[in-house]
Design an enzyme around this catalytic site. Structure first.
Site, PDB file in Angstrom:
ATOM      1  N   GLU A  36     -12.072   1.550   3.995  1.00 46.53           N
ATOM      2  CA  GLU A  36     -11.481   1.505   5.330  1.00 46.53           C
ATOM      3  C   GLU A  36     -12.437   2.146   6.345  1.00 46.53           C
ATOM      4  OE1 GLU A  36      -6.758   1.832   5.163  1.00 46.53           O
ATOM      5  OE2 GLU A  36      -7.726   3.649   4.414  1.00 46.53           O
TER       6      GLU A  36
ATOM      7  N   GLU B 199       0.845  -1.189   0.000  1.00 47.49           N
ATOM      8  CA  GLU B 199       0.000   0.000   0.000  1.00 47.49           C
ATOM      9  C   GLU B 199       0.885   1.246   0.000  1.00 47.49           C
ATOM     10  OE1 GLU B 199      -2.798  -0.089   3.170  1.00 47.49           O
ATOM     11  OE2 GLU B 199      -3.727  -1.977   2.534  1.00 47.49           O
TER      12      GLU B 199
ATOM     13  N   ASP C 101      -3.333   3.846  -1.155  1.00 48.41           N
ATOM     14  CA  ASP C 101      -3.933   4.064   0.156  1.00 48.41           C
ATOM     15  C   ASP C 101      -4.482   5.484   0.261  1.00 48.41           C
ATOM     16  OD1 ASP C 101      -4.731   3.396   2.660  1.00 48.41           O
ATOM     17  OD2 ASP C 101      -2.744   3.529   3.587  1.00 48.41           O
TER      18      ASP C 101
END
Length: 816
Positions: free
Chosen positions: A762, A675, A705
Site C-alpha cells: 500500500e 480485508e 490489512d
C-alpha cells in the site's frame, strides 16, 4: 339340528329354559368364587374346595332336573331314587377333581385349566346320562348316537374354555365371563343330549313304579339352591370381612410407618420443635430443640410444664451474670409472646421462632437456626453493592455516596470532586498475558488507588474504569489526580511480572460543574475523554469547551445516522495493479462522506465516530452491499476489496450476511476480497477464526490489512491461512529513506512467499518505490502512483477497455 329345535320348542315347557339358565349361572358363579378362595390357600382351603365342588355339582344336577321337570315326552315319567342320587354324587365328584387340579394352575399355565375343564365336562356328561338312566317310564328311550356325541363334545369344550378364562383372570368381570361360558356348556350339553333321546311308549309293558315324583325332585332342587346361595352369602361375607381386615392392616401398617417416619423426621429436623397442650404440658420436643434452647434431655421422655422449661433456661443463664440480654428475654416471656420474630442468642446464634396456636389453647413452636442465612444475606447485600473482584464499592453504592455528598453540600455548603479513571493499555494485558493476569492487575490497581485516596471513596465502575469521590475543591482533586497518574508512570509488579499500563483521569467539581450526580458523571467523563485524546497518562479538569465538543460530536453522530438513512454516503475506488505487469487487477472500495454544510468529512473522523457509537455495523453492511453491487456490473472480472470492522465480527451471522449480499448482487464469491486487521482476531481468536473459515469456505478471499503494525502478526498468520497480506504504507513510504524499511519490506515479501500468500504493497507513490517492489517480486501494488480514490465513473475507460488499462496506468505514473 331340527331334532334339537323340536325338543326345545315342543317337548319342553317355555319357562324351563330361562329358569334353568339362571340357576345354572348362579351356581357356576358361586362355585368359581369359592374356587378362587381355594387357590388363595390358608387353613380353610379344603373346606372351600368341598363347598366349591358341591356348588358346581349341585348346580349341574339342578340345571338337569329343572330341564327334566319341564320335559314332556308324551307319557308319564318318574325318577329312580338311587340312580338319581348317584348322578348328584358323580357331578360333585367331577367338580372336586377339576377344582383340585386347578389349585396348581397359574396364569402362565392355561393348559391346566383346559385339562380341568375337560374333566368337569366329562362329569357333566356322566351326570346327564345317569340322570336319563334314572328316568322310569312305560317304554324306552331311542338314542341318536351322533347327536349325543356332539352334545358331549360341546359340553367338554366349553367347560375347558370356561376354566381357562377363569385361570387367566381373577377379577369379578372375568369370573362372570367364565360362569357364562360354563353355563353354556352345561345347558348346551343337557338340551342337545335331551334332543338325542326319544321316549318310545310300549303298551305291552305294565305301568312301572314311578319312584320319585316331580314334587320330590323340585324340593331337592330347592334345597340344593338354598345351600348354594348360603355358600355364596358366606363367601361374600368373608370377602367383605377380608377386605375390611386388609384395609385395617394396611392402615395400621401405614400408621406405624408414619409414626416411625415422624420420629425419624423429628430427629433429623434442622429445626427445633416443641408442642405444648392447653394445660401447658410439653407433648413433643425433638433433639434439635434441646440443642438450640439448651433444654434438659428429660424433656424428650416426659411432659414437663412449659413454664418449667423457661425456668430451667433462666436458672442456667443466671449462672452467668453477664448474660443479661437472654435473661431479660426470658423474663419478658420471649418464647410465649413470639409469633414470628428473630432473636440473637448469647453465643451468637440467630434463631427464627414461629408459633402456631392449637384449638385446645396450646401451640406448636419451631426454632430455626438462621445464623448462616443471615450471614449469607449480609454477604449478598454486600456483594450487591461491591465489586466482587476488587472489593471496592460498585457503581450503585458510589452513586449513593455521591448523592449523600451532594445533599450535604446543598445543606451545609462545601465542595467535592468526582474523578473518572481509566487504565491505558489494559486490553493488551488481557490479550497477551490472559484474563487471570488482567484480574491480578485490577486488584493491584485497586490497592494502589486506596492507598492514595485515603478517606475518599474509590469505586470500580466496570472493566478497567474506576471512580473516586473526594471532599475538597480543585486543588485537592488535581493533587490526588497527579499522584494517581504518577503511580502508573513506571511498570507495576504483578504476580512476578512487570506490567506497564497508564492511567487517564477526568475531573468534575461540585458545585462548580454541577449539583446533580448525572451532570457530574457526564462532565467527568468528558474530561476523561479529553485526557485520553491529548496523550493519555494524564488528567484534565472539565472545561466549558468540552461540552461544546461533546455537543458537536453528538450533532455529527446524528448527521451520520441521517446520512446512512438517506443513502447520502459515497464509495470511492482505488486501483490495485499487478506488481510485475502493471495490469489492473481490481479496486479497493473506500467510503466517503460529503456533509451538506461542513463539506468533506475525513474518514478518520466519521469512521472513528461510527466505531464509538456502533454505527459501524450499519455502515459496514452498506459498504459491502454497494461495493458488491457495483463490482457485479463490471465487464472484466476484476476483484473488489472491502474492509471489515472489528465490530462487524461481533455479529454471529456475519457469514450469512456476506452470503446474502453475494446472492442479492450476483457477484461471484472469488471476486470479493475482505480485508481485516489483526485486532479482529486478537479480540476473540476462536470466534474470529471460526467466522473467517466459514467465509473462506464460501470462496471469499481473506486479506490481512496493515501487516507489521501490530504486535502479534506472526501468531495471527499461524492461526489462519490468509490469502493475502498488505504491507502497511508506513513501511513503503520509508523505502529509499530508511534502510531498515527496505529490510522489513524484503522480510515481509519473503514471508509471503514462504507461506504461499499474496502480498499487496500500500501507499506506492513514486517510481522508485515501484521499481524496488517490482525487483523484490511484490505481487500487487496500490497507491497514488496508480490512482487516487475516486468515483468509479472516473475509471470507466479502464473498465470498458481492459487492454488499455496498462497504458492508462503507465500514463498516470508518468504524470506522477
Amino acid at each position: 339340528m331340527y331334532r334339537a329345535l323340536a325338543c326345545l320348542t315342543e317337548e319342553h315347557t317355555p319357562w324351563v329354559l330361562p329358569l334353568a339358565a339362571c340357576v345354572c349361572w348362579i351356581s357356576c358363579y358361586v362355585a368359581l368364587l369359592l374356587e378362587q378362595r381355594v387357590r388363595k390357600g390358608g387353613a380353610w382351603a379344603p373346606t372351600w374346595l368341598l363347598a366349591a365342588a358341591f356348588s358346581a355339582g349341585a348346580g349341574i344336577w339342578s340345571t338337569h332336573f329343572i330341564g327334566m321337570l319341564g320335559y314332556d315326552p308324551g307319557i308319564v315319567v318318574g325318577y329312580e331314587t338311587a340312580t338319581t342320587a348317584l348322578s348328584l354324587v358323580v357331578a360333585v365328584a367331577a367338580a372336586l377333581v377339576a377344582f383340585t387340579l386347578l389349585r396348581a394352575a397359574r396364569r402362565d399355565t392355561p393348559w391346566v385349566g383346559a385339562l380341568a375343564g375337560l374333566i368337569l365336562g366329562g362329569g357333566i356328561a356322566c351326570m346327564h346320562f345317569l340322570g336319563i338312566a334314572g328316568v322310569v317310564l312305560p317304554g324306552r328311550f331311542d338314542w341318536d348316537l351322533a347327536l349325543a356325541l356332539v352334545a358331549t363334545a360341546i359340553g367338554c369344550g366349553l367347560s375347558g374354555a370356561a376354566l381357562v378364562v377363569h385361570v387367566r383372570g381373577g377379577d369379578a368381570r372375568t369370573r362372570m365371563a367364565a360362569a357364562t361360558i360354563l353355563t353354556a356348556a352345561i345347558a348346551g350339553l343337557h338340551f342337545l343330549a335331551m334332543a338325542a333321546a326319544r321316549a318310545i311308549p310300549d303298551p305291552a309293558l305294565d305301568m312301572p313304579d314311578l319312584g320319585l315324583a316331580r314334587g320330590a325332585v323340585a324340593g331337592g332342587i330347592a334345597v340344593m339352591m338354598a345351600v348354594i346361595l348360603a355358600f355364596a352369602a358366606l363367601a361374600l361375607m368373608l370377602d367383605h370381612l377380608h377386605t375390611i381386615n386388609a384395609a385395617l392392616a394396611r392402615q395400621g401398617l401405614a400408621l406405624r410407618e408414619k409414626t416411625l417416619l415422624l420420629d425419624r423426621t423429628l430427629g433429623s429436623m434442622d429445626q427445633g420443635l416443641i408442642m405444648v397442650d392447653g394445660r401447658g404440658l410439653v407433648q413433643v420436643c425433638n433433639e434439635r430443640a434441646l440443642v438450640l434452647l439448651d433444654l434438659p434431655r428429660a424433656m424428650m421422655r416426659s411432659s414437663p410444664s412449659y413454664k418449667s422449661v423457661l425456668r430451667h433456661q433462666l436458672q442456667n443463664r443466671e449462672r452467668n451474670r453477664t448474660d443479661r440480654s437472654y435473661r431479660d428475654w426470658i423474663e419478658r416471656g420471649g418464647l410465649e409472646q413470639a409469633h414470628v420474630h428473630e432473636r440473637v442468642r448469647p453465643n451468637g446464634l440467630v434463631l427464627e421462632i414461629r408459633t402456631v396456636p392449637l384449638p385446645d389453647g396450646g401451640f406448636v413452636r419451631t426454632f430455626t437456626d438462621i445464623t448462616q442465612r443471615k450471614a449469607a444475606e449480609a454477604e449478598v447485600t454486600r456483594l450487591a453493592r461491591h465489586d466482587i473482584l476488587t472489593g471496592l464499592p460498585n457503581r450503585g453504592l458510589f452513586r449513593e455516596y455521591l448523592d449523600g455528598r451532594l445533599a450535604d453540600i446543598a445543606l451545609r455548603g462545601g465542595t467535592g470532586a468526582v474523578l473518572y479513571l481509566d487504565l491505558d493499555g489494559f486490553k493488551g494485558v488481557n490479550d497477551t498475558l490472559g484474563h487471570q493476569a488482567g484480574d491480578d492487575l485490577l486488584r493491584s490497581v485497586a490497592d494502589r488507588l486506596r492507598s492514595v485516596v485515603g478517606d475518599g471513596v474509590v469505586a470500580r465502575l466496570g472493566g478497567d474504569e474506576f471512580a473516586v469521590l473526594l471532599d475538597g475543591g480543585r486543588d485537592e482533586a488535581t493533587g490526588i489526580a497527579e499522584r494517581l497518574t504518577g503511580l502508573f508512570r513506571s511498570p507495576l509488579q504483578v504476580g512476578g511480572q512487570r506490567i506497564g499500563v497508564g492511567l487517564s483521569v477526568g475531573i468534575a467539581l461540585a458545585p462548580e460543574h454541577g449539583a446533580s450526580a448525572e451532570c457530574l458523571y457526564r462532565r467527568a467523563d468528558l474530561a476523561l475523554y479529553r485526557a485520553k485524546a491529548e496523550g493519555r497518562g494524564t488528567y484534565r479538569v472539565f472545561a466549558a469547551d468540552m461540552d461544546e465538543e461533546a455537543e458537536e460530536r453528538r450533532v455529527l453522530e446524528s448527521d451520520l445516522r441521517q446520512a446512512l438513512a438517506d443513502n447520502a454516503l459515497n464509495l470511492y475506488y482505488q486501483p490495485q495493479v499487478d506488481g510485475a505487469s502493471g495490469v489492473l487487477v481490481g479496486f479497493e472500495a473506500l467510503v466517503r462522506w460529503t456533509h451538506p454544510v461542513r463539506g468533506e468529512i475525513p474518514p478518520s473522523v466519521f469512521v472513528a465516530l461510527a466505531e464509538e457509537t456502533g454505527l459501524i455495523i450499519t455502515l459496514g453492511d452498506w459498504v459491502l452491499r454497494e461495493a458488491c453491487r457495483e463490482a457485479a456490473t463490471w465487464a472484466p472480472p476484476l476483484k473488489v476489496a472491502v474492509n471489515l470492522s472489528p465490530r462487524q465480527f461481533q455479529k454471529p451471522d456475519l457469514p450469512e450476511t456476506v452470503l446474502a449480499v453475494l446472492a442479492q448482487t450476483g457477484l461471484s464469491p472469488d471476486r470479493l476480497e475482505l480485508e481485516v486487521t489483526e485486532s479482529v482476531i486478537i479480540n476473540d481468536m476462536a470466534r474470529a477464526i471460526s467466522i473467517l473459515r466459514r467465509l473462506k469456505g464460501f470462496g471469499v478471499r481473506i486479506s490481512m490489512d496493515d501487516f507489521g503494525t501490530g504486535y502479534a502478526s506472526l501468531a495471527t498468520l499461524q492461526a489462519f491461512p490468509f490469502d493475502k497480506m498488505k504491507i502497511d504504507r508506513s513501511f513503503v513510504a520509508q523505502l529509499g529513506v530508511d534502510p531498515q524499511a527496505a529490510v522489513i519490506v524484503r522480510a515481509v515479501l519473503s514471508l509471503g512467499r514462504s507461506l504461499r500468500m499474496g502480498v499487496v504493497a500500500e501507499g506506492v507513490e513514486t517510481s522508485a518505490q515501484r521499481r524496488f517492489l517490482a525487483d523484490e517480486a511484490c505481487g500487487e501494488m496500490q497507491g497514488y502512483l496508480f490512482g487516487k480514490p475516486r468515483p468509479i465513473g472516473d475509471y470507466a475507460e479502464m473498465l470498458c477497455c481492459p487492454d488499455a488499462s496498462k497504458e492508462r496506468l503507465h500514463s498516470a505514473r508518468a504524470r506522477a
